[in-house]
Design a protein around this motif. Structure first.
Motif, PDB file in Angstrom:
ATOM      1  N   UNK A   1     -14.599   0.682  -5.674  1.00  0.00           N
ATOM      2  CA  UNK A   1     -14.981   1.916  -4.975  1.00  0.00           C
ATOM      3  C   UNK A   1     -14.423   1.924  -3.550  1.00  0.00           C
ATOM      4  N   UNK A   2     -14.325   0.753  -2.946  1.00  0.00           N
ATOM      5  CA  UNK A   2     -13.730   0.661  -1.611  1.00  0.00           C
ATOM      6  C   UNK A   2     -12.270   1.118  -1.635  1.00  0.00           C
ATOM      7  N   UNK A   3     -11.481   0.645  -2.613  1.00  0.00           N
ATOM      8  CA  UNK A   3     -10.080   1.065  -2.658  1.00  0.00           C
ATOM      9  C   UNK A   3      -9.967   2.544  -2.990  1.00  0.00           C
ATOM     10  N   UNK A   4     -10.937   3.102  -3.729  1.00  0.00           N
ATOM     11  CA  UNK A   4     -10.967   4.549  -3.972  1.00  0.00           C
ATOM     12  C   UNK A   4     -11.094   5.321  -2.662  1.00  0.00           C
ATOM     13  N   UNK A   5     -12.045   4.901  -1.839  1.00  0.00           N
ATOM     14  CA  UNK A   5     -12.295   5.609  -0.577  1.00  0.00           C
ATOM     15  C   UNK A   5     -11.095   5.485   0.357  1.00  0.00           C
ATOM     16  N   UNK A   6     -10.503   4.292   0.435  1.00  0.00           N
ATOM     17  CA  UNK A   6      -9.319   4.114   1.281  1.00  0.00           C
ATOM     18  C   UNK A   6      -8.191   5.027   0.822  1.00  0.00           C
ATOM     19  N   UNK A   7      -8.016   5.159  -0.487  1.00  0.00           N
ATOM     20  CA  UNK A   7      -6.942   6.020  -0.987  1.00  0.00           C
ATOM     21  C   UNK A   7      -7.168   7.481  -0.604  1.00  0.00           C
ATOM     22  N   UNK A   8      -8.411   7.930  -0.612  1.00  0.00           N
ATOM     23  CA  UNK A   8      -8.676   9.306  -0.198  1.00  0.00           C
ATOM     24  C   UNK A   8      -8.231   9.526   1.244  1.00  0.00           C
ATOM     25  N   UNK A   9      -8.513   8.541   2.111  1.00  0.00           N
ATOM     26  CA  UNK A   9      -8.044   8.637   3.496  1.00  0.00           C
ATOM     27  C   UNK A   9      -6.526   8.649   3.568  1.00  0.00           C
ATOM     28  N   UNK A  10      -5.892   7.796   2.763  1.00  0.00           N
ATOM     29  CA  UNK A  10      -4.431   7.768   2.730  1.00  0.00           C
ATOM     30  C   UNK A  10      -3.861   9.104   2.256  1.00  0.00           C
ATOM     31  N   UNK A  11      -4.428   9.629   1.208  1.00  0.00           N
ATOM     32  CA  UNK A  11      -3.917  10.874   0.641  1.00  0.00           C
ATOM     33  C   UNK A  11      -3.978  12.006   1.663  1.00  0.00           C
ATOM     34  N   UNK A  12      -5.060  12.055   2.419  1.00  0.00           N
ATOM     35  CA  UNK A  12      -5.230  13.149   3.392  1.00  0.00           C
ATOM     36  C   UNK A  12      -4.328  12.938   4.602  1.00  0.00           C
ATOM     37  N   UNK A  13      -4.377  11.752   5.219  1.00  0.00           N
ATOM     38  CA  UNK A  13      -3.728  11.557   6.512  1.00  0.00           C
ATOM     39  C   UNK A  13      -2.261  11.153   6.418  1.00  0.00           C
TER      40      UNK A  13
END
Length: 288
Positions: free
Chosen positions: A272-284
């Motif tokens: 779940x941690x890598x999921x959340x990090x990817x969301x930040x990556x995808x946006x920024x």
């Protein structure tokens, strides 16, 4: 195996695995340093160290698994495992925060400074008068070799769907453990692992596209931060998928009960941690 009295913290017997791991890491780093300095034996030492490190992982985790399955661990140990994993994930959050901070600094702060904001217009005109604001930036004098921007469509968007779907399947497996549905545990974990490795494969395809467009680690600040953020994230997805693969094999062997399954929970937290990090990556990194 050392005896344990119920209600007291379990103290294991002396283990050889810490010193084995230290020797393995020394061989890996020492061999790599020797390789960089032209030694023919450097790569061989690094490979030997990596093999020894894998042996250490199997041996040490195997010991912990056997202790867990034998009922050795009590609430004291369970709490320490949870605290340890929580602090580990927190350290990973700080790790990625540093790279997100570098992206913020380079895009939000340094570009306006290069345009003369807050640093004096005269200095800007003398040093970087021809610089114009653009992102991704090549910097003053086009020092970077590419201003290619990796868009969010189609591969990054598809990878986002894949990774978020894997978060759903691992949660399904978690609920199946609590309900003691062995078949659903195995199916949920299998789907999660398959989606994880599919994500890594598609990221490799994306990297090939980026290199064909001339974007590398040395092609400017965007290329540097792009490959550092997505590369380290891809490494974490790979490690998480390997962890969940181990959980899958353990589930097939009948491990985990509704009351005792923290090893699975730890891997799920990490996923779940890598999921959340990817969301930040995808946006920024991709969208903005």
């Amino acid at each position: 195996m050392a005896e344990v009295a119920r209600g007291h913290y379990f103290v294991p017997e002396a283990a050889k695995w810490p010193i084995v791991g230290s020797i393995a890491l020394t061989l890996i780093m020492g061999g790599f340093a020797a390789y960089l300095n032209g030694s023919a034996l450097g790569s061989k030492f690094s490979i030997a160290g990596f093999i020894l490190f894998v042996v250490m992982l199997f041996g040490w985790f195997g010991t912990v698994i056997r202790e867990s399955e034998s009922g050795t661990y009590q609430p004291w140990e369970d709490m320490s495992f949870r605290l340890g994993m929580s602090w580990f994930i927190f350290s990973e959050v700080m790790f990625f925060a540093a790279f997100f901070g570098a992206l913020y600094y380079s895009r939000i702060l340094s570009v306006p400074w290069l345009l003369g904001e807050g640093a004096g217009t005269e200095t800007h005109m003398q040093l970087w008068g021809a610089y114009s604001e653009i992102w991704p930036t090549n910097g003053p004098g086009n020092l970077g070799s590419s201003d290619f921007h990796m868009g969010w469509w189609p591969l990054p968007f598809l990878n986002t769907i894949i990774l978020l779907s894997s978060g759903v399947t691992v949660t399904w497996a978690h609920h199946a453990i609590k309900a003691n549905h062995r078949a659903q545990i195995i199916i949920g974990l299998f789907l999660t692992v398959a989606l994880g490795f599919l994500f890594v494969y598609l990221q490799g395809v994306e990297y090939i596209e980026a290199y064909h467009e001339g974007m590398t680690l040395s092609s400017g600040i965007y290329g540097s931060t792009f490959f550092m953020l997505t590369g380290f994230h891809g490494m974490h997805v790979t490690l998480g998928a390997i962890m969940l693969t181990v959980m899958l094999f353990r589930a097939i062997r009948g491990h985990f009960t509704p009351e005792r399954h923290f090893a699975f929970e730890a891997a799920a937290w990490y996923w779940h941690f890598v999921d959340v990090v990817w969301l930040g990556l995808f946006i920024f990194v991709y969208v903005l």
